[in-house]
Design a protein around this motif. Structure first.
Motif, short mmCIF file in Angstrom:
data_model
loop_
_atom_site.label_atom_id
_atom_site.label_comp_id
_atom_site.label_asym_id
_atom_site.label_seq_id
_atom_site.Cartn_x
_atom_site.Cartn_y
_atom_site.Cartn_z
N ILE A 73 38.27 41.58 32.84
CA ILE A 73 38.56 42.64 34.35
C ILE A 73 39.48 43.08 33.65
N ILE B 45 46.47 44.72 42.30
CA ILE B 45 45.51 44.78 42.47
C ILE B 45 44.12 45.73 43.39
N SER B 46 44.05 46.13 42.65
CA SER B 46 42.82 46.99 43.38
C SER B 46 42.05 47.40 43.38
N GLN B 47 40.84 46.78 43.89
CA GLN B 47 39.42 47.09 43.99
C GLN B 47 39.29 45.57 42.61
N GLY B 48 39.75 45.09 42.53
CA GLY B 48 39.00 44.23 41.59
C GLY B 48 39.82 44.04 40.31
N ALA B 49 40.40 45.55 40.16
CA ALA B 49 40.82 45.60 38.65
C ALA B 49 43.00 45.79 38.43
N LYS C 86 44.77 32.79 40.14
CA LYS C 86 44.18 32.79 39.19
C LYS C 86 45.14 33.50 37.58
N ASP D 39 45.89 45.69 47.21
CA ASP D 39 44.82 44.64 47.46
C ASP D 39 45.51 43.51 47.39
N LEU E 267 43.24 36.37 43.00
CA LEU E 267 42.88 36.84 41.13
C LEU E 267 44.27 36.71 40.95
#
Length: 271
Positions: A214, A182-186, A260, A230, A257
């Protein structure tokens, strides 16, 4: 132990079976809840893709019927489905015509320590590399010697999984799990067109993320990018999602994330 061969209770296998001789076949490891196989359609779709690419001609409606009946007998646990090309004589040439063999084995659900899901796991950096073979990439074929060698590299309880790279040094997966950064929300996961196993839980999580807006990326991942992520997580169709908290001296937080996606996987496995 509950086991079937070609739809009948059995524990013996012909010594001529090509799955034993050459790894000529495929397998699926399927969680079963209350007599129902979890993620059935994704497992059968991957099996169908494998049969097409290995040219194993089998009626998948029969496979479905036997798997459903077997799961009803199992109730709760794990069903291992093994499909081989069947018996053959000495030599690599496939028999003509072949008579595929379907095996089903029952097992208990693994009792992994709850801390793996709650606090995350430490990855072992495997020396064993995955060879690049596009003809077999993504398939869950019976030749798992790379994974056997990789898993033999650690025996301690500190490491729950191993990190596997390909022969070019790209990040691919765990020994028995898929890896998602998970990097910058992706979400970022490895391109499996050269090697690796296209996991059904990986596919389910990517589909859920995409439908939730996402961003998802499937591409090559360097070791540098892995360390810069991240969050990091592992997934498979039996345990769901484990956060990754450490690799050697590097540490990751268990991020929102990851939690989730973990909830999504848990809902699928508990249904």
């Amino acid at each position: 132990m509950l086991s079937w061969v070609d739809g009948q209770p059995a524990e013996l296998l012909s010594v001529k079976d090509r799955g034993v001789a050459y790894g000529d076949g495929l397998f699926e490891t399927i969680a079963v809840n209350a007599g129902q196989p979890v993620l059935l359609e994704r497992h059968l779709a991957r099996l169908a893709e494998g049969c097409a690419r290995l040219k194993i001609h089998v009626d998948l409606s029969i496979v479905r019927t036997q798997l459903l009946a077997f799961s009803q007998q199992l109730g709760d646990g794990v069903a291992k489905l093994i499909l081989t090309r069947g018996d053959g004589q000495r030599g690599y040439a496939p028999p003509q015509p072949a008579q595929p063999r379907l095996m089903l084995q029952a097992g208990d659900k693994p009792a992994y320590p709850p801390v793996y899901a709650e606090q995350g796991v430490r990855l072992f950096p495997c020396v064993t590399r995955l060879a690049e073979q596009p003809l077999l990439a993504g398939l869950k074929h019976l030749n798992r010697l790379e994974q056997v060698l990789a898993r033999s590299e650690w025996q301690d309880a500190e490491h729950a999984e191993g990190l596997m790279l390909d022969t070019s040094g790209r990040v691919i997966e765990g020994v028995y799990s898929n890896l998602i950064l998970i990097s910058q929300g992706a979400l970022v996961t490895a391109d499996l067109s050269r090697c690796g196993v296209a996991g059904v839980m990986r596919a389910e999580l990517l589909a859920h993320a995409a439908s939730s807006g996402i961003a998802c990326q499937v591409r090559d991942i360097s070791q540098t990018e892995l360390l810069a992520a991240d969050e990091l997580l592992l997934c498979n169709s039996v345990y769901g999602v484990w956060p990754v908290r450490a690799l050697l001296t590097h540490n990751w937080p268990v991020g929102p994330l990851t939690r989730k996606l973990q909830a999504v996987a848990r809902a699928l496995l508990d249904c």
